[in-house]
Write a protein that holds these residues in place. Structure first.
Motif, short mmCIF file in Angstrom:
data_model
loop_
_atom_site.label_atom_id
_atom_site.label_comp_id
_atom_site.label_asym_id
_atom_site.label_seq_id
_atom_site.Cartn_x
_atom_site.Cartn_y
_atom_site.Cartn_z
N ARG A 42 0.83 -1.20 0.00
CA ARG A 42 0.00 0.00 0.00
C ARG A 42 0.87 1.25 0.00
N SER A 43 0.52 2.20 -0.87
CA SER A 43 1.26 3.46 -0.91
C SER A 43 0.29 4.62 -0.99
N THR A 44 0.75 5.77 -0.52
CA THR A 44 0.00 7.01 -0.68
C THR A 44 1.00 8.16 -0.76
N GLN A 45 0.47 9.34 -1.02
CA GLN A 45 1.31 10.53 -1.08
C GLN A 45 0.66 11.62 -0.23
N ALA A 46 1.50 12.52 0.26
CA ALA A 46 1.02 13.64 1.07
C ALA A 46 1.96 14.82 0.88
N LEU A 47 1.41 16.01 0.96
CA LEU A 47 2.22 17.23 0.87
C LEU A 47 2.87 17.47 2.23
N VAL A 48 4.18 17.67 2.23
CA VAL A 48 4.96 17.74 3.48
C VAL A 48 5.42 19.17 3.73
N THR A 49 5.21 19.64 4.96
CA THR A 49 5.75 20.92 5.41
C THR A 49 6.38 20.73 6.78
N LEU A 50 7.70 20.89 6.86
CA LEU A 50 8.42 20.81 8.12
C LEU A 50 8.70 22.22 8.63
N VAL A 51 8.33 22.49 9.87
CA VAL A 51 8.60 23.78 10.50
C VAL A 51 9.15 23.52 11.90
N ASP A 52 9.85 24.49 12.44
CA ASP A 52 10.45 24.31 13.77
C ASP A 52 9.60 24.86 14.91
N ASP A 53 8.66 25.74 14.60
CA ASP A 53 7.83 26.37 15.62
C ASP A 53 6.50 25.62 15.74
N PRO A 54 6.22 24.99 16.88
CA PRO A 54 4.95 24.26 17.03
C PRO A 54 3.72 25.13 16.81
N ALA A 55 3.78 26.39 17.21
CA ALA A 55 2.63 27.27 17.01
C ALA A 55 2.39 27.52 15.52
N GLU A 56 3.47 27.73 14.79
CA GLU A 56 3.34 27.91 13.34
C GLU A 56 2.81 26.63 12.70
N ALA A 57 3.28 25.49 13.16
CA ALA A 57 2.79 24.21 12.63
C ALA A 57 1.30 24.07 12.86
N ALA A 58 0.84 24.42 14.06
CA ALA A 58 -0.59 24.32 14.36
C ALA A 58 -1.41 25.24 13.46
N MET B 118 6.19 22.08 -3.79
CA MET B 118 5.99 23.34 -3.06
C MET B 118 7.28 23.95 -2.54
N TRP B 119 8.44 23.42 -2.95
CA TRP B 119 9.69 23.79 -2.31
C TRP B 119 10.60 24.65 -3.19
N GLY B 120 10.06 25.32 -4.18
CA GLY B 120 10.84 26.28 -4.94
C GLY B 120 11.78 25.65 -5.94
N ASP B 121 13.00 26.19 -6.02
CA ASP B 121 13.95 25.73 -7.03
C ASP B 121 14.59 24.42 -6.59
N VAL B 122 15.52 23.93 -7.41
CA VAL B 122 16.15 22.63 -7.14
C VAL B 122 16.85 22.63 -5.79
N GLY B 123 17.53 23.71 -5.45
CA GLY B 123 18.21 23.77 -4.17
C GLY B 123 17.24 23.65 -3.01
N GLY B 124 16.11 24.36 -3.10
CA GLY B 124 15.11 24.27 -2.05
C GLY B 124 14.51 22.89 -1.95
N ARG B 125 14.32 22.24 -3.08
CA ARG B 125 13.73 20.90 -3.08
C ARG B 125 14.67 19.88 -2.46
N THR B 126 15.92 19.90 -2.90
CA THR B 126 16.85 18.91 -2.37
C THR B 126 17.12 19.14 -0.88
N GLU B 127 17.16 20.41 -0.46
CA GLU B 127 17.34 20.70 0.96
C GLU B 127 16.17 20.16 1.78
N ALA B 128 14.94 20.39 1.31
CA ALA B 128 13.76 19.90 2.03
C ALA B 128 13.72 18.38 2.04
N LEU B 129 14.05 17.76 0.92
CA LEU B 129 14.07 16.30 0.86
C LEU B 129 15.12 15.72 1.79
#
Length: 309
Positions: free
Chosen positions: A230-246, A286-297
């Motif tokens: 079984r597989s699925t996909q989801a849009l990922v956003t990592l943030v450091d501030d719990p309030a911002e995440a909420a 959603m992560w901008g240019d190649v540098g932003g994508r590879t950094e987020a990945l």
């Protein structure tokens, strides 16, 4: 934290960023321990009104062939092929060719087809839903036979094959077929019949429910549901501030999301794992240019995926 077997993590690179960017992201994932990369099968962006769209999208089989030459480890496949665009015999030949190019790393993702504007603009018949699913089911059966047998004769209502070869055969003897489906009456029954792997966009609750429906269809066709990954996909956003995440989690989204601090996203992925997920596919859109994508990945791989290896 995590007591089951390892989960696969794959990337879904943006199809609109140009081939050089896509290839750089995929090659980076190949070097850094990701498990797979998928490319969507569309000819233009979607528009709710059905009018044509000018987004520059690459054709999937051609792109996958080029990516195969730039990778050594990753599983590669379409997510997923629209059945309306190609005859199943042509799909089988193209898929086996890519399986040889990749040395057995190809995953054949199959779907019924759905996007209105490209069918209309290119004069491709979309058919009503029932006919489209009938054709899809026949195509899956024909393709499975073609990539498994030396010769195939198939007498369907929509497709016919007469003593048809598909040589060479897959290098590993069997090519995995991924069925993209979420419809409970027909789509998941098709998955029960033909899928080595099954995929749909899904929240945890949706994954649990659809897995239960899939299991009932497996019972009907005398198949062990545990034999289907079984597989699925989801849009990922990592943030450091719990309030911002909420705050971000409270924003509406038309797609499943994983949003939070790394520890929070580990828990969210863990909930998917407990629901039976075998592979999480991560879009890089959603992560901008190649540098932003590879950094987020890289951050996701180090701070989240590592907990499930």
């Amino acid at each position: 934290m995590w007591s089951h077997g390892p989960m696969r993590f794959s990337v879904w690179p943006s199809p609109m960023s140009g081939f050089d960017a896509m290839a750089e992201v995929v090659a980076h994932c190949d070097r850094t321990g990701w498990d797979g990369a998928y490319v969507m099968d569309h000819f233009m962006g979607d528009r709710a009104g059905g009018e044509p769209d000018d987004a520059p999208i690459l054709e999937v089989f051609t792109a996958l062939g080029a990516l195969a030459a730039r990778t050594e480890r990753l599983r590669l496949g379409p997510l997923v092929l629209g059945n309306t665009y190609r005859h199943p015999a042509v799909v089988a030949k193209s898929a086996v060719t890519l399986d040889h190019i990749t040395g057995g790393r190809f995953v054949l993702g199959l779907g019924a087809g759905w996007q209105v504007n490209e069918h209309h603009a290119y004069g491709i018949d979309l058919f009503d839903t029932g006919t489209r699913l009938d054709r899809y089911e026949e195509a899956c059966e024909a393709i499975r036979a073609l990539v498994t047998n030396d010769r195939t004769t198939f007498a369907g209502r929509h497709y016919q094959l007469t003593d048809a070869p598909c040589a060479p055969t897959p290098p590993d003897g069997r090519m995995p077929i991924l069925i993209g489906a979420k419809g409970e009456k027909r789509g998941l029954r098709i998955a029960a019949r033909f899928a080595d792997e099954w995929n749909s966009w899904a929240t945890v609750a949706q994954l649990r429910h659809r897995s239960e429906v899939l299991a009932r269809h497996c019972d009907d066709v005398d198949r062990d549901p545990a034999s289907i990954r079984r597989s699925t996909q989801a849009l990922v956003t990592l943030v450091d501030d719990p309030a911002e995440a909420a705050r971000l989690r409270d924003e509406p989204s038309d797609r499943p999301t994983l949003i939070g601090t790394p520890a929070e996203v580990v828990d969210q992925v863990g909930a998917y794992a407990e629901a039976g997920l075998d592979e999480l596919i991560v879009p890089d859109w959603m992560w901008g240019d190649v540098g932003g994508r590879t950094e987020a990945l890289d951050r996701f791989s180090t701070e989240v995926a590592s907990a499930f290896r």
